[in-house]
Design an enzyme around this catalytic site. Structure first.
Site, PDB file in Angstrom:
ATOM      1  N   ASP A 200       0.837  -1.208   0.000  1.00 53.48           N
ATOM      2  CA  ASP A 200       0.000   0.000   0.000  1.00 53.48           C
ATOM      3  C   ASP A 200       0.872   1.259   0.000  1.00 53.48           C
ATOM      4  OD1 ASP A 200       0.880  -0.117   2.610  1.00 53.48           O
ATOM      5  OD2 ASP A 200      -1.108  -0.189   3.527  1.00 53.48           O
TER       6      ASP A 200
ATOM      7  N   GLU B 174       8.925  -4.412  10.426  1.00 53.65           N
ATOM      8  CA  GLU B 174       9.306  -3.092   9.914  1.00 53.65           C
ATOM      9  C   GLU B 174       9.835  -2.198  11.030  1.00 53.65           C
ATOM     10  OE1 GLU B 174       6.440  -1.292   7.303  1.00 53.65           O
ATOM     11  OE2 GLU B 174       7.520   0.616   7.236  1.00 53.65           O
TER      12      GLU B 174
HETATM   13  O1  KIV Z   1       3.336  -1.314   1.678  1.00 62.89           O
HETATM   14  C1  KIV Z   1       4.501  -1.733   1.595  1.00 62.89           C
HETATM   15  O2  KIV Z   1       5.204  -1.489   0.605  1.00 62.89           O
HETATM   16  C2  KIV Z   1       5.012  -2.521   2.693  1.00 62.89           C
HETATM   17  C3  KIV Z   1       6.478  -2.766   2.743  1.00 62.89           C
HETATM   18  C4  KIV Z   1       7.212  -1.529   3.072  1.00 62.89           C
HETATM   19  C5  KIV Z   1       6.805  -3.886   3.646  1.00 62.89           C
HETATM   20  O3  KIV Z   1       4.270  -2.934   3.524  1.00 62.89           O
END
Ligand code: KIV
Length: 272
Positions: free
Chosen positions: A50, A189
């Site tokens: 997202d 994260e």
């Molecule tokens: O939305 C995204 O790109 C993510 C990654 C940063 C793990 O969740």
């Protein structure tokens, strides 16, 4: 130790990589052009995150991204990279209200895009319930703990996770809950590296870190950060493996100059 790096096709391949301690590389992708390029690389898996809301749509958070948009971008990426393991992110609002919404949304991503898995943020009891139901029905689910950007308002911004003992305990119990709910892998994260490493050691499924140090089972990065496509943004956890912004600006400048001097199109680029 096994050294072959067979293509990741199924969740079991991820778990085998974890068993063999073979690192897993994941990159975000949002469109078919980029997916086609990444398909020529050995990168293990692609995530339609997202983050599309921030890096492609220009929002300052991931909150505005809709389920239909994730489905649209997953289709583009699947078209560009038919062979890569593809994960579709569950956007904010698609599962928070009710587990049934989440189940329907995840099934839409799987059915309408050809994704191999979906990813959920957090471990709210409703989210765990939803993940449990999906994995029991055969839908591969990736979890996501540590910084969960969909709740950045409640956590007062994008903060490093795992600093206090309480926080470390909470993260470990969240990781175990996701594993128990049937996730085949999870993103960690923006977390203290040692804590992410300890969590990784406690799990039998792989952890995929972003800003979580070198001890996770693999890494995920936002492709635009890796490629240096935004000259105004640099996250400490993101290494620029290329600097493509200036070459794009330069190419546009050279084109403009060639147009205004009538040097383009030249005889190689028009038809008599
Ligand atoms: O939305 C995204 O790109 C993510 C990654 C940063 C793990 O969740």
């Amino acid at each position: 130790m096994q050294t072959d790096r067979a293509r990741l096709r199924y969740p079991a391949d991820w778990i085998r990589r974890r068993e063999n301690r073979q690192p897993i590389s994941v990159l975000t992708a949002y469109d078919a052009t980029m997916a086609r390029l990444l398909a020529r690389s050995p990168v293990d898996a692609l995530l339609v995150g997202d983050t599309v809301g921030m890096v492609i749509q220009g929002h300052n958070s991931t909150l505005p991204v809709t389920l239909d948009e994730i489905i649209y971008h997953c289709r583009l990426v699947r078209r560009g990279a038919p062979e890569k393991f593809l994960i579709g992110d569950m956007p904010f609002g698609s599962y928070q209200a009710d587990a049934t919404d989440g189940i329907r949304a995840a099934i839409r991503i799987m059915k309408e895009t050809g994704a191999d898995a979906v990813k959920f943020e957090g471990t709210h009891p409703d989210t765990l319930h939803c993940i449990r139901k999906l994995t029991a029905q055969g839908v591969p689910v990736m979890g996501h703990i540590g910084l969960t950007p969909q709740s950045f308002l409640n956590t007062s911004g994008f903060k490093l996770q795992g600093r206090s003992d309480d926080d470390q305990r909470r993260l470990l119990s969240e990781a175990l809950a996701l594993q128990d709910a049937g996730c085949f892998a999870m993103v960690i994260e923006l977390c203290v590296a040692r804590v992410a490493g300890e969590i990784t050691e406690q799990l039998s499924i792989p952890t995929i870190g972003i800003g979580a140090g070198p001890y996770t089972s693999g890494q995920v990065q936002v492709s635009n950060d890796l490629l240096g496509l935004d000259p105004d943004f640099h996250a400490r956890h993101a290494r620029q493996f290329a600097s493509l912004a200036q070459p794009i600006v330069d190419a546009a400048g050279a084109y403009h100059q060639a147009v205004i001097t009538r040097e383009f199109p030249d005889k190689n680029h028009y038809f008599d």
